[in-house]
Design a protein around this motif. Sequence first.
Motif, short mmCIF file in Angstrom:
data_model
loop_
_atom_site.label_atom_id
_atom_site.label_comp_id
_atom_site.label_asym_id
_atom_site.label_seq_id
_atom_site.Cartn_x
_atom_site.Cartn_y
_atom_site.Cartn_z
N HIS A 95 41.60 96.36 55.78
CA HIS A 95 41.91 97.56 54.99
C HIS A 95 40.82 98.61 55.19
CE1 HIS A 95 43.62 99.20 50.99
NE2 HIS A 95 42.84 100.13 51.51
N ALA A 96 39.56 98.18 55.09
CA ALA A 96 38.44 99.11 55.27
C ALA A 96 38.40 99.66 56.69
CB ALA A 96 37.13 98.40 54.94
N TYR A 97 38.69 98.79 57.67
CA TYR A 97 38.65 99.22 59.07
C TYR A 97 39.70 100.30 59.33
CZ TYR A 97 38.94 98.99 64.16
OH TYR A 97 38.96 99.31 65.50
N VAL A 98 40.89 100.16 58.73
CA VAL A 98 41.91 101.19 58.92
C VAL A 98 41.46 102.51 58.30
CG1 VAL A 98 44.32 101.82 58.54
CG2 VAL A 98 43.73 99.45 59.01
N LEU A 99 40.74 102.45 57.17
CA LEU A 99 40.18 103.69 56.62
C LEU A 99 39.22 104.35 57.61
CD1 LEU A 99 39.43 102.68 52.91
CD2 LEU A 99 41.34 104.03 53.77
N LEU A 100 38.43 103.53 58.29
CA LEU A 100 37.56 104.07 59.33
C LEU A 100 38.37 104.74 60.42
CD1 LEU A 100 35.06 104.39 61.18
CD2 LEU A 100 35.31 101.97 61.78
N ARG A 101 39.44 104.06 60.85
CA ARG A 101 40.25 104.63 61.93
C ARG A 101 40.97 105.91 61.46
NH1 ARG A 101 39.09 103.26 66.83
NH2 ARG A 101 41.14 102.61 67.63
N LYS A 102 41.36 105.96 60.21
CA LYS A 102 41.94 107.19 59.67
C LYS A 102 40.90 108.31 59.68
CE LYS A 102 44.60 106.92 55.93
NZ LYS A 102 46.01 107.24 56.25
N ALA A 103 39.65 107.96 59.37
CA ALA A 103 38.59 108.96 59.43
C ALA A 103 38.42 109.48 60.85
CB ALA A 103 37.28 108.36 58.92
N GLN A 104 38.47 108.58 61.83
CA GLN A 104 38.31 109.00 63.22
C GLN A 104 39.48 109.85 63.69
OE1 GLN A 104 37.81 105.09 64.95
NE2 GLN A 104 35.58 105.20 64.87
N ALA A 105 40.64 109.64 63.10
CA ALA A 105 41.82 110.42 63.50
C ALA A 105 41.91 111.76 62.78
CB ALA A 105 43.09 109.61 63.22
N THR A 106 41.03 111.98 61.80
CA THR A 106 41.06 113.23 61.04
C THR A 106 40.52 114.38 61.89
OG1 THR A 106 40.75 112.02 58.98
CG2 THR A 106 40.26 114.37 58.94
N GLU A 107 41.19 115.49 61.84
CA GLU A 107 40.77 116.64 62.63
C GLU A 107 39.43 117.19 62.14
OE1 GLU A 107 42.23 117.60 65.32
OE2 GLU A 107 43.94 116.24 65.11
N ARG A 108 38.71 117.86 63.03
CA ARG A 108 37.38 118.36 62.72
C ARG A 108 37.42 119.41 61.60
NH1 ARG A 108 35.46 121.32 66.11
NH2 ARG A 108 33.22 120.90 65.98
N ASP A 109 38.57 120.07 61.44
CA ASP A 109 38.63 121.12 60.42
C ASP A 109 38.88 120.54 59.01
OD1 ASP A 109 41.23 120.32 60.65
OD2 ASP A 109 42.04 122.28 61.21
N ASP A 110 38.95 119.22 58.89
CA ASP A 110 39.07 118.58 57.58
C ASP A 110 37.95 117.55 57.45
OD1 ASP A 110 39.89 117.84 55.10
OD2 ASP A 110 41.83 117.02 55.71
N ALA A 111 36.73 118.01 57.67
CA ALA A 111 35.59 117.11 57.71
C ALA A 111 35.32 116.44 56.36
CB ALA A 111 34.34 117.87 58.17
N ALA A 112 35.68 117.11 55.25
CA ALA A 112 35.47 116.51 53.94
C ALA A 112 36.32 115.24 53.80
CB ALA A 112 35.81 117.51 52.84
N ARG A 113 37.55 115.29 54.28
CA ARG A 113 38.40 114.10 54.23
C ARG A 113 37.84 113.02 55.14
NH1 ARG A 113 43.00 112.16 57.09
NH2 ARG A 113 44.34 110.86 55.75
N MET A 114 37.38 113.40 56.33
CA MET A 114 36.77 112.46 57.24
C MET A 114 35.59 111.74 56.58
SD MET A 114 34.82 113.20 60.86
CE MET A 114 36.16 114.13 61.60
N ARG A 115 34.76 112.50 55.91
CA ARG A 115 33.59 111.94 55.23
C ARG A 115 34.01 110.98 54.12
NH1 ARG A 115 31.28 116.42 52.22
NH2 ARG A 115 32.97 115.81 50.83
N ASP A 116 35.01 111.38 53.33
CA ASP A 116 35.44 110.54 52.22
C ASP A 116 36.03 109.22 52.71
OD1 ASP A 116 34.62 112.52 50.53
OD2 ASP A 116 36.63 113.30 50.11
N LEU A 117 36.82 109.28 53.78
CA LEU A 117 37.42 108.06 54.32
C LEU A 117 36.35 107.12 54.87
CD1 LEU A 117 40.51 109.64 56.10
CD2 LEU A 117 40.61 107.95 54.26
N ALA A 118 35.39 107.67 55.61
CA ALA A 118 34.33 106.83 56.16
C ALA A 118 33.48 106.24 55.05
CB ALA A 118 33.47 107.64 57.13
N HIS A 119 33.19 107.04 54.03
CA HIS A 119 32.39 106.55 52.90
C HIS A 119 33.13 105.42 52.18
CE1 HIS A 119 30.72 106.53 48.78
NE2 HIS A 119 29.59 106.88 49.37
N ALA A 120 34.45 105.58 52.01
CA ALA A 120 35.23 104.52 51.35
C ALA A 120 35.24 103.25 52.18
CB ALA A 120 36.66 105.01 51.11
N ALA A 121 35.30 103.39 53.50
CA ALA A 121 35.27 102.20 54.36
C ALA A 121 33.96 101.43 54.19
CB ALA A 121 35.46 102.60 55.82
#
Length: 443
Positions: A243-269
Amino acid sequence: MSQRPGNTLFVAARLQRGWHSQADVAAAYERHAAALGESASITVRQVRRWESPAPGWPNTIARRVLRAMFGVPLEDLGFVPLRPAQQQLDDTSVVVGAGPDRDPGKGPARRGTFPGGVLAGAAPLLDASALDHLAAAVASARRYTDHHLVAHLRAALDEAARTDGRTGPRQALPAALGILGAIDEIARDASSAVRRDLLAVGARAAEFTAWLHRDAGAPPHTTVFFHDRAIEWATLSGDGPMHAYVLLRKAQATERDDAARMRDLAHAAVHGPWALPPRARAEALQQQARAMALTGTAPDLVSLTLDQAHDALDQAAPAEPATCTGPLCAGYNHDRLMAQSAICHREAGQPERAVVLLRQHLSGGAFAPRDRAFFTAHLAGALAAAGEPDEAAATGLSALQLAAAPHFGQALGELRRTVAVLRPYARRAAVRELRQALTVLPG
């Protein structure tokens, strides 16, 4: 206003054959399907749709059965063929959920199957042979029983990953989608213990399929669908680290213009209610550092998070060959972390530092072709940002040589980003050559 006439050709043809009601047509359909070896049926509602002013174009199984029933081309029954691209999309709908509960005039209707729109998103990437591969996967999986089936699916998933590494995502997609189709279909009737194991493999397969779609250039909503399916199946199978690993992969798939979401997903992982293995934790911390850089966090804080990633990696057992079904991030090593750290420094406005790190670890590290293409493309971008246009273009062409044939989408995306950075130098010969090479690359 007069009502549009229905499909009179279909009505006339079924009356001529003695099928006086729509229920007669449905019964005849089932008999002919059984004679053809198809476990398929239709409802009166479907017959009514075929007799309407807009009957649509039946899917592959329905076309085969209708030709056997009537003995004439479908055009003589009032159906209008789809254009080739539409036909390919329509045929994909037979892959998952084919059976007596499906309505042959529409996509999958059973609860829990992949929606036709999502599978259709992959169809432009697949040729007719690949679609046949998809349709055969469920039937093949049914030859196995219980845990032998799980082992078969694991082996098939690992082979699909090897195919991706050799020849790119488009070649691996049919097998990955077939595995998902088999799991989605068979898990419904499996015993509790086997169902749990099936869903655990399914979580890996769904995450891998999300990756393939992303790298092959499918729309973002397709990647999101398969990531969400991976999280669902990881949760149902009790696999918290996955589950956590998929959150990481979702963070990696997040576009650069939504960096806040990327950060939140990686932090949750990293910080969620699970214990990521050290290598996966290291990669998640690195991704968090990249998002921090993109959101304007001070470089020293970015570096501090990268230090935490190195600390996690230092706690890991020796690296193993990476597989889809083995330990998470088993192949994640120091060279990969350093190359990704270079990307963080580039995002933090330190391209010169990124150039040094990427050159060092690309020359000494043993990267797979996709990773080498990806990091070489980032090196080209860092060189462009550092004001070295000719060297950036030459490096970009080297990355393109690795990425073009297998169509490694993430590397190609970075090269297009590099060309955009090089726009002020567009008249330089090397830059023009890179831009033209990307322009003529088949889509």
